[in-house]
Each structure stands twice: as structure tokens, then as C-alpha cells.
Design an enzyme around this catalytic site. Sequence first.
Site, short mmCIF file in Angstrom:
data_model
loop_
_atom_site.label_atom_id
_atom_site.label_comp_id
_atom_site.label_asym_id
_atom_site.label_seq_id
_atom_site.Cartn_x
_atom_site.Cartn_y
_atom_site.Cartn_z
N HIS A 67 -24.44 10.38 44.53
CA HIS A 67 -24.08 11.71 44.13
C HIS A 67 -25.39 12.78 44.27
O HIS A 67 -25.23 13.93 44.02
CB HIS A 67 -23.73 11.72 42.54
CG HIS A 67 -24.80 11.34 41.34
ND1 HIS A 67 -25.24 10.21 41.41
CD2 HIS A 67 -25.30 12.18 40.53
CE1 HIS A 67 -26.16 10.10 40.60
NE2 HIS A 67 -26.06 11.36 40.07
N ARG A 68 -26.41 12.26 44.08
CA ARG A 68 -27.67 12.68 44.60
C ARG A 68 -28.65 11.92 45.80
O ARG A 68 -28.30 10.66 45.63
CB ARG A 68 -28.87 12.74 43.48
CG ARG A 68 -28.45 13.32 42.07
CD ARG A 68 -28.83 14.99 42.43
NE ARG A 68 -28.30 15.67 40.98
CZ ARG A 68 -27.39 16.22 40.59
NH1 ARG A 68 -26.24 16.32 41.47
NH2 ARG A 68 -27.42 16.81 39.68
N LYS A 72 -32.24 5.69 45.47
CA LYS A 72 -34.01 5.38 45.52
C LYS A 72 -33.71 4.06 44.44
O LYS A 72 -32.85 4.01 43.49
CB LYS A 72 -34.52 6.54 44.36
CG LYS A 72 -35.87 6.35 44.37
CD LYS A 72 -36.75 7.06 45.69
CE LYS A 72 -38.13 6.58 45.61
NZ LYS A 72 -38.49 5.22 46.04
N LYS A 96 -30.89 5.36 35.24
CA LYS A 96 -32.75 5.72 35.05
C LYS A 96 -32.79 7.07 35.50
O LYS A 96 -33.47 8.06 34.95
CB LYS A 96 -33.47 4.69 35.69
CG LYS A 96 -34.90 4.86 35.31
CD LYS A 96 -35.47 3.44 36.03
CE LYS A 96 -35.01 2.35 35.68
NZ LYS A 96 -35.75 1.15 36.24
N ASP A 101 -34.20 12.76 34.67
CA ASP A 101 -33.93 14.02 35.43
C ASP A 101 -34.81 14.13 36.80
O ASP A 101 -35.49 14.89 37.35
CB ASP A 101 -34.26 15.37 34.76
CG ASP A 101 -33.28 15.76 33.79
OD1 ASP A 101 -31.99 15.64 34.19
OD2 ASP A 101 -33.66 16.71 32.96
N LYS A 108 -31.10 -0.55 45.34
CA LYS A 108 -31.98 -1.57 44.93
C LYS A 108 -31.81 -2.73 46.01
O LYS A 108 -30.89 -2.60 46.63
CB LYS A 108 -31.77 -2.28 43.59
CG LYS A 108 -33.09 -3.19 43.10
CD LYS A 108 -33.92 -2.07 42.19
CE LYS A 108 -35.17 -2.70 41.63
NZ LYS A 108 -35.92 -1.97 40.81
N SER A 365 -42.80 8.18 41.87
CA SER A 365 -41.89 8.07 43.08
C SER A 365 -41.47 9.35 43.73
O SER A 365 -41.82 9.88 44.90
CB SER A 365 -40.88 6.80 43.22
OG SER A 365 -41.80 5.69 43.45
P1 NAD Z 1 -44.95 -8.30 39.29
O1 NAD Z 1 -44.66 -9.29 40.11
O2 NAD Z 1 -46.06 -7.46 39.47
O3 NAD Z 1 -45.12 -9.40 37.91
C1 NAD Z 1 -44.37 -9.91 37.27
C2 NAD Z 1 -44.80 -10.90 36.43
O4 NAD Z 1 -44.07 -11.54 35.50
C3 NAD Z 1 -45.99 -11.82 36.70
O5 NAD Z 1 -47.25 -11.73 36.05
C4 NAD Z 1 -45.55 -13.13 36.58
O6 NAD Z 1 -46.44 -14.25 36.16
C5 NAD Z 1 -44.42 -12.71 35.51
N1 NAD Z 1 -43.31 -13.71 35.09
C6 NAD Z 1 -42.59 -13.95 36.17
N2 NAD Z 1 -41.80 -15.09 35.69
C7 NAD Z 1 -41.95 -15.15 34.40
C8 NAD Z 1 -41.63 -16.06 33.13
N3 NAD Z 1 -40.30 -16.98 33.63
N4 NAD Z 1 -42.01 -15.67 32.00
C9 NAD Z 1 -43.17 -14.80 31.77
N5 NAD Z 1 -43.50 -14.29 32.96
C10 NAD Z 1 -42.99 -14.31 34.06
O7 NAD Z 1 -43.70 -7.42 38.79
P2 NAD Z 1 -43.74 -5.99 38.23
O8 NAD Z 1 -43.50 -4.74 39.27
O9 NAD Z 1 -44.71 -5.90 37.15
O10 NAD Z 1 -42.26 -5.94 37.79
C11 NAD Z 1 -41.95 -6.46 36.22
C12 NAD Z 1 -40.61 -6.04 35.67
O11 NAD Z 1 -40.55 -4.69 35.74
C13 NAD Z 1 -39.36 -6.19 36.68
O12 NAD Z 1 -38.31 -6.44 35.98
C14 NAD Z 1 -39.24 -5.08 37.54
O13 NAD Z 1 -37.86 -4.53 38.04
C15 NAD Z 1 -39.78 -4.04 36.53
N6 NAD Z 1 -40.06 -2.77 36.94
C16 NAD Z 1 -41.04 -2.53 37.89
C17 NAD Z 1 -41.59 -1.17 38.19
C18 NAD Z 1 -42.67 -1.14 39.21
O14 NAD Z 1 -43.10 0.08 39.49
N7 NAD Z 1 -43.38 -2.09 39.73
C19 NAD Z 1 -40.83 -0.31 37.69
C20 NAD Z 1 -39.57 -0.40 37.03
C21 NAD Z 1 -39.54 -1.41 36.71
#
Ligand code: NAD
Length: 473
Positions: A67-68, A72, A96, A101, A108, A365
Site C-alpha cells: 500500500h506504500r 521494506k 511497524k 509513520d 522481510k 533506514s
Molecule cells: P544479531 O545477529 O546482531 O544478534 C543476535 C544475538 O542473539 C546474538 O548476540 C546471539 O548470541 C543472540 N542469540 C541467538 N540465539 C540466542 C538464544 N537462543 N538465546 C540467547 N541469545 C541468543 O541480531 P540483531 O540485529 O541484534 O537482531 C536481534 C533481534 O532484533 C532480531 O529479532 C531482529 O529481528 C530484531 N531487530 C533487529 C533490527 C536491526 O536493526 N538489526 C531491527 C529491528 C529488529
Amino acid sequence: MADHHNGLSFLESVDHMVDRALLSMDLAPDVAEAIKACNAVIQVKFPVKIRGKVQIFSGWRAVHSTHRLPAKGGIRFAPCVDQNEVEALAALMTYKCAIVDVPFGGSKGGLMIDPRQYDRDEMQLITRRFTLELVRKGFLNPATNVPAPDMGTGQREMAWMADTYKHLNPDDINYTACVTGKPVEHGGIQGRTEATGRGLQYALQEFFRHPDEVKAAGMEPDLAGKRVVVQGFGNVGYHAAKFLQEENDCRIIGVIDRHGMLHNAAGIDVEVAYRYRVEHRSFKDFAGGEYTENGAKGLESECDILIPAALEGQISADNAARIQARLIIEAANGPVTFEADQILNKRGVVIIPDAYANAGGVIVSYFEWIRNLSHIRFGRMQRRFDEVRGHYQIEALESLTGKVLPQALKDKIDAGASELDLVRSGLDDSMRQAFQGILEVRNGNEKITDLRTAAYVTAIRKIARSYLDVGIY
Ligand code: NAD
């Protein structure tokens, strides 16, 4: 990963939360169905020759809504990614973006791979090959579908993806906008790497600006001194813990990674622990805390604020009753299952939901994408101008009052904003506004009692508006 969600798949868990929000709205069922449906998903399987042997890799990219545009959402590299997970994460991206906004649809991607099994050159080969598949099939493009980092990916992978796109589309003047989260030297923006953790900090600061919310959570006012446990010490968990410790005086008493938990009731020095873990790949034998191997149990530690920042499905019906935190702020996507959410709501544990709490990444982003389309760094045109104007203001003030302003104040008045200043300011504003919007929706509808439902209602209203305005076809 169905098993983490007590029978419900991740996607079903998200859909149940959306359905619960729909119960408090007056939306035509067909519009609701249109909003919930995943628009497109591709699976690709491609061969890469690694160490003399051909290996087949599987990857997905789901587009939940258009829709937009562009749609992303991040690209995840993990051993257990599957289509259900990618679709659930794409749906979360739609909601999200609407909540904060950001004028994007939701998408994904995921590649089933354990990045630790491959060296740098191999990862580059695999990432570029995956990118080729996505570009050729129309699932990576600055106008329609723009990935970003997620678990297992970072600036390095984004640079390879952007470069692959550029080689395939040398006449696309906006090629750098095909992915976000790039290194600054390759069209990235200052502050993107820290953005999700930073956004989480801003969300918590905003929560604590509302005394009634803090009281309802059963907590004393003031973020300073709160005892915090963080699960996941990657990009998001590390930055959130670091900022909360360094700038808000929170006490980080527990850090959980995939191997176990580091605990110290007096507080862990986040930066020192982070450096130790980078060097030793685990917290084992770290002098600044007590280490135990049962990380999952660490979620149940006594603390004020729990920050799950690792994976989905970590707080489920199995452990929800034993969570001791008064406030959970979801840094990861989907860390609390639908069933656990219901249990925690009944127990009065306040949850600041993922679709809002971790939106910092997509907000910055968005700024990066705009910077790429405008081909100019934010602040480049006005920084020196603001500096000179600030200087004149100081001169005017001093000559009118006959007094000299303190140097620290002068420095603040005549500093032009850098790109990082502007990014942080835009992020802070977006997080504050969105939280206030969520509260307004909750306070305006007696059927809504929790922040997650209010956040989804906020999102669904905006998305429905855009469908109804242009019609569904
Ligand atoms: P990352 O790969 O940098 O880090 C993930 C961390 O989780 C690592 O430290 C790892 O050791 C730990 N981990 C993995 N399995 C685990 C377990 N079973 N128990 C405990 N720790 C565990 O990833 P990230 O970018 O920090 O993303 C983490 C979460 O945040 C994800 O759900 C991701 O979708 C969400 N997220 C990330 C972003 C972003 O900008 N990177 C944005 C929004 C949401």
C-alpha cells in the site's frame, strides 16, 4: 518455528494479535482480510561452489504489503529460517512502518545459513549470488523492495548487496537506495548501526515521561537505577544496554547470549563485557559477573525491565508465569508468543511491543533511503550557516547584556547540527510521537487495555485508511 510458540506458528501468533486488535475496531471483515494477507513470497534455491563442492542454499523474500512503496524489511541469515518466519516478520514490518509513520510497505527476507561456518570470501560469494536471485525476480529494487540488516547480517552484507545491484543496473541513478544499513562510505547514514538500540532507549525514556504508565506497571518513577536484563548481545541488545547504562544510569544486571547468562546484581560494565565476548566468544570466566550456562532461565531473573533482543518465541506459555520483570520491552521481533502475551497481560506485566519498540532501525533506514535519493548528506547545506547565525546570536546577547556567556553554553548555541545530530533528533521525535499515538488510541477505547493491541489498532487504522482511499483492486 512452531515449537517456540506452543503449537501456534510465529505467523499465527502475529495474526492472533492482529485479530485481537480487530475485535476492538469496527472494520469491514474483507478489509481486515486484505490487510492481513501476505501479498507475495518467493523461495529461491541456488548453487554456490564452496571449497570445491557445490552447495544448494535456500532463501525467501516475502512482501506483506504494497500500500506504500517500497516494501521494506531486513534480511536475516540464520540456520533455521523458513517461509512462515519470513512471512510473520514481513507482516510485523507492515504494522511497524504504519505505527511510526514511515511511508513503506512491509517485507522481510531470510537465507538458511549458519554464517559462522563460512569465511569472509565465501559469505561474499553466497550473499552476491542470493542478491542476484532477488534482483532478477524483482524482489530487490530502490523503488519497490529495499532490504536492511537483521540477525546475522550487517553493513558488510548490505555493501555487497548494493554493489551487486549496481553492477546489474548501472543506469539506475538511485542504486544506493536499493538497500539500507550500508557502511557510511558506501552511501550509509550516520547512526544506522546503533539505530534500533537507540530507538529502544528513546522508547523507554518516553514511557518514563508518563507517570501513570510507570505507576500502572508497578514501578517507581525514573528510569535511572532500574535493574535491566538483556537477552541477546548482538547489534540491538548491545547498543540498547550500552546507551541505557551510559546515558540513563540503568543497572544492567544480566546479559544472556546463546551460550549462557552473565549476572551481576551490582551491574555489569557493558562495554568491557562486550569486548571480552568479542575476544573470547563467550562470557565464560569473565571477571565482572557470575556466569551460568542456562541462559533461558535468566529470563526469569528478578529485575525491573526485561529486554528480549535475540529471537522470536523466547517467552512462551512455558515460562510466562515465572517472568519477574514488571516491564518487558521487545527489542527482538516476536519474542513473546500470543499465549504468553495473554498470561503476562493478566498478571499486569506491561509489554512495550516489538512493532513499536524496535522500529528505530526502519526509521533511520527511511532517513538513509531519503539521503540516497537526494544524493546529499543531511546538514551539508545548512550546518555552517547555523554555526554563523549562532555566533551572531551570542554576540548580540553579550553586547546587549554586557555579560559573557559560559563557554559550554556558547558551544551549544553556535554548533550546527551534524548528520548524526539530525538522525538522532528525527529518531527521538518519531519514537515519542508514535508512543503518544498509541496511548491516545488506548485511552480512547475502553475495550483496549494493553499497549500491543493499541499499537496494532493504530497501524490497522492507518493501513485501512490508505486501502479505503484508493480502493482495493
Ligand atoms: P544479531 O545477529 O546482531 O544478534 C543476535 C544475538 O542473539 C546474538 O548476540 C546471539 O548470541 C543472540 N542469540 C541467538 N540465539 C540466542 C538464544 N537462543 N538465546 C540467547 N541469545 C541468543 O541480531 P540483531 O540485529 O541484534 O537482531 C536481534 C533481534 O532484533 C532480531 O529479532 C531482529 O529481528 C530484531 N531487530 C533487529 C533490527 C536491526 O536493526 N538489526 C531491527 C529491528 C529488529
